[in-house]
Design a protein around this motif. Structure first.
Motif, PDB file in Angstrom:
ATOM      1  N   ALA A   1       0.852  -1.185   0.000  1.00 56.27           N
ATOM      2  CA  ALA A   1       0.000   0.000   0.000  1.00 56.27           C
ATOM      3  C   ALA A   1       0.890   1.237   0.000  1.00 56.27           C
ATOM      4  N   TYR A   2       0.540   2.209  -0.816  1.00 60.50           N
ATOM      5  CA  TYR A   2       1.335   3.429  -0.948  1.00 60.50           C
ATOM      6  C   TYR A   2       0.443   4.657  -0.850  1.00 60.50           C
ATOM      7  N   ALA A   3       0.964   5.697  -0.231  1.00 57.74           N
ATOM      8  CA  ALA A   3       0.256   6.972  -0.164  1.00 57.74           C
ATOM      9  C   ALA A   3       0.293   7.680  -1.512  1.00 57.74           C
ATOM     10  N   SER A   4       1.372   7.465  -2.257  1.00 57.24           N
ATOM     11  CA  SER A   4       1.490   8.065  -3.584  1.00 57.24           C
ATOM     12  C   SER A   4       2.472   7.248  -4.414  1.00 57.24           C
ATOM     13  N   LEU A   5       2.375   7.430  -5.715  1.00 53.56           N
ATOM     14  CA  LEU A   5       3.327   6.847  -6.661  1.00 53.56           C
ATOM     15  C   LEU A   5       4.086   7.991  -7.311  1.00 53.56           C
ATOM     16  N   ILE A   6       5.373   7.781  -7.522  1.00 54.50           N
ATOM     17  CA  ILE A   6       6.221   8.812  -8.108  1.00 54.50           C
ATOM     18  C   ILE A   6       6.773   8.269  -9.423  1.00 54.50           C
ATOM     19  N   PHE A   7       6.414   8.952 -10.510  1.00 53.24           N
ATOM     20  CA  PHE A   7       6.808   8.559 -11.857  1.00 53.24           C
ATOM     21  C   PHE A   7       7.937   9.467 -12.334  1.00 53.24           C
ATOM     22  N   LEU A   8       8.976   8.892 -12.903  1.00 54.81           N
ATOM     23  CA  LEU A   8      10.022   9.645 -13.581  1.00 54.81           C
ATOM     24  C   LEU A   8       9.893   9.280 -15.048  1.00 54.81           C
TER      25      LEU A   8
ATOM     26  N   HIS B   1      -1.315   3.347 -24.188  1.00 48.10           N
ATOM     27  CA  HIS B   1      -1.505   4.403 -25.171  1.00 48.10           C
ATOM     28  C   HIS B   1      -3.001   4.653 -25.266  1.00 48.10           C
ATOM     29  N   ASP B   2      -3.423   5.900 -25.424  1.00 48.23           N
ATOM     30  CA  ASP B   2      -4.854   6.175 -25.522  1.00 48.23           C
ATOM     31  C   ASP B   2      -5.324   6.360 -26.961  1.00 48.23           C
ATOM     32  N   ASN B   3      -4.398   6.242 -27.920  1.00 50.07           N
ATOM     33  CA  ASN B   3      -4.702   6.293 -29.355  1.00 50.07           C
ATOM     34  C   ASN B   3      -5.379   7.593 -29.787  1.00 50.07           C
ATOM     35  N   ILE B   4      -5.116   8.680 -29.074  1.00 47.79           N
ATOM     36  CA  ILE B   4      -5.630   9.985 -29.485  1.00 47.79           C
ATOM     37  C   ILE B   4      -4.582  10.692 -30.335  1.00 47.79           C
ATOM     38  N   PHE B   5      -3.353  10.752 -29.843  1.00 39.52           N
ATOM     39  CA  PHE B   5      -2.240  11.323 -30.582  1.00 39.52           C
ATOM     40  C   PHE B   5      -1.124  10.289 -30.651  1.00 39.52           C
ATOM     41  N   ASP B   6      -0.244  10.464 -31.601  1.00 45.24           N
ATOM     42  CA  ASP B   6       0.844   9.513 -31.802  1.00 45.24           C
ATOM     43  C   ASP B   6       2.085   9.972 -31.045  1.00 45.24           C
ATOM     44  N   PHE B   7       2.041   9.900 -29.717  1.00 44.28           N
ATOM     45  CA  PHE B   7       3.164  10.288 -28.874  1.00 44.28           C
ATOM     46  C   PHE B   7       3.830   9.051 -28.297  1.00 44.28           C
ATOM     47  N   ASN B   8       5.130   9.161 -28.026  1.00 47.39           N
ATOM     48  CA  ASN B   8       5.864   8.094 -27.350  1.00 47.39           C
ATOM     49  C   ASN B   8       6.116   8.512 -25.913  1.00 47.39           C
ATOM     50  N   VAL B   9       5.727   7.667 -24.973  1.00 48.23           N
ATOM     51  CA  VAL B   9       5.950   7.930 -23.549  1.00 48.23           C
ATOM     52  C   VAL B   9       6.987   6.942 -23.043  1.00 48.23           C
ATOM     53  N   PHE B  10       7.921   7.449 -22.254  1.00 43.48           N
ATOM     54  CA  PHE B  10       8.991   6.620 -21.699  1.00 43.48           C
ATOM     55  C   PHE B  10       8.973   6.739 -20.179  1.00 43.48           C
ATOM     56  N   LEU B  11       8.786   5.622 -19.501  1.00 38.89           N
ATOM     57  CA  LEU B  11       8.827   5.580 -18.039  1.00 38.89           C
ATOM     58  C   LEU B  11      10.209   5.076 -17.633  1.00 38.89           C
ATOM     59  N   PHE B  12      10.960   5.901 -16.905  1.00 40.72           N
ATOM     60  CA  PHE B  12      12.313   5.540 -16.499  1.00 40.72           C
ATOM     61  C   PHE B  12      12.361   4.958 -15.093  1.00 40.72           C
ATOM     62  N   ALA B  13      11.458   5.397 -14.222  1.00 43.10           N
ATOM     63  CA  ALA B  13      11.442   4.880 -12.852  1.00 43.10           C
ATOM     64  C   ALA B  13      10.058   5.074 -12.255  1.00 43.10           C
ATOM     65  N   LEU B  14       9.705   4.160 -11.365  1.00 41.13           N
ATOM     66  CA  LEU B  14       8.448   4.239 -10.624  1.00 41.13           C
ATOM     67  C   LEU B  14       8.745   3.850  -9.187  1.00 41.13           C
ATOM     68  N   SER B  15       8.378   4.706  -8.267  1.00 34.66           N
ATOM     69  CA  SER B  15       8.579   4.400  -6.853  1.00 34.66           C
ATOM     70  C   SER B  15       7.323   4.786  -6.091  1.00 34.66           C
TER      71      SER B  15
END
Length: 138
Positions: A1-8, A110-124
């Motif tokens: 269980a986490y109070a929050s998630l931190i995305f880099l 991907h939400d298939n609205i725009f053709d963007f690339n998303v890169f997740l480097f870390a999740l804590s």
């Protein structure tokens, strides 16, 4: 269980990827262009979608080094790529509305609205502060 998630994370697109977007499209997406989503699944079987919006909780990887951080991001990590060009990572903290329920998975979609690339480097995750949450109404 986490109070929050931190995305880099960061995102990228080329002019070719967004070719043909109408010039008035900004009026439709004034809270930021959709760049995808994270789906957080819980042990109780429920899930929550965390939308990714450009200039809100994610930004471009190749903005100029002095670019502002997206409005909901905590930190902008300014790096350089192998060619010496700017490469930015954005830290976004998502506050978990169900901190007492264990998270079983986080999936990037991907939400298939725009053709963007998303890169997740870390999740804590930030742990729930048991001492503070047990104080009650004192």
């Amino acid at each position: 269980a986490y109070a929050s998630l931190i995305f880099l994370h960061t995102m990228h697109y080329t002019d070719e990827m967004v070719k043909g977007l109408p010039g008035q499209m900004y009026r439709q997406w004034q809270c930021g262009f959709p760049a995808g989503m994270y789906v957080v699944k819980y042990a109780d079987g429920s899930s929550i979608t965390v939308p990714l919006r450009i200039d809100r909780n994610i930004g471009l990887n190749d903005d100029v080094p002095n670019a502002m951080n997206p409005s909901d991001c905590r930190y902008l990590l300014k790096l350089k790529n192998i060619n010496g060009a700017p490469f930015n990572l954005h830290q976004y903290e998502w506050v978990n509305p169900k901190p007492d329920v264990a998270i079983t998975s986080v999936t990037m979609l991907h939400d298939n609205i725009f053709d963007f690339n998303v890169f997740l480097f870390a999740l804590s995750g930030r742990s729930v502060n048991v001492a503070a949450s047990s104080l009650g109404d004192h």
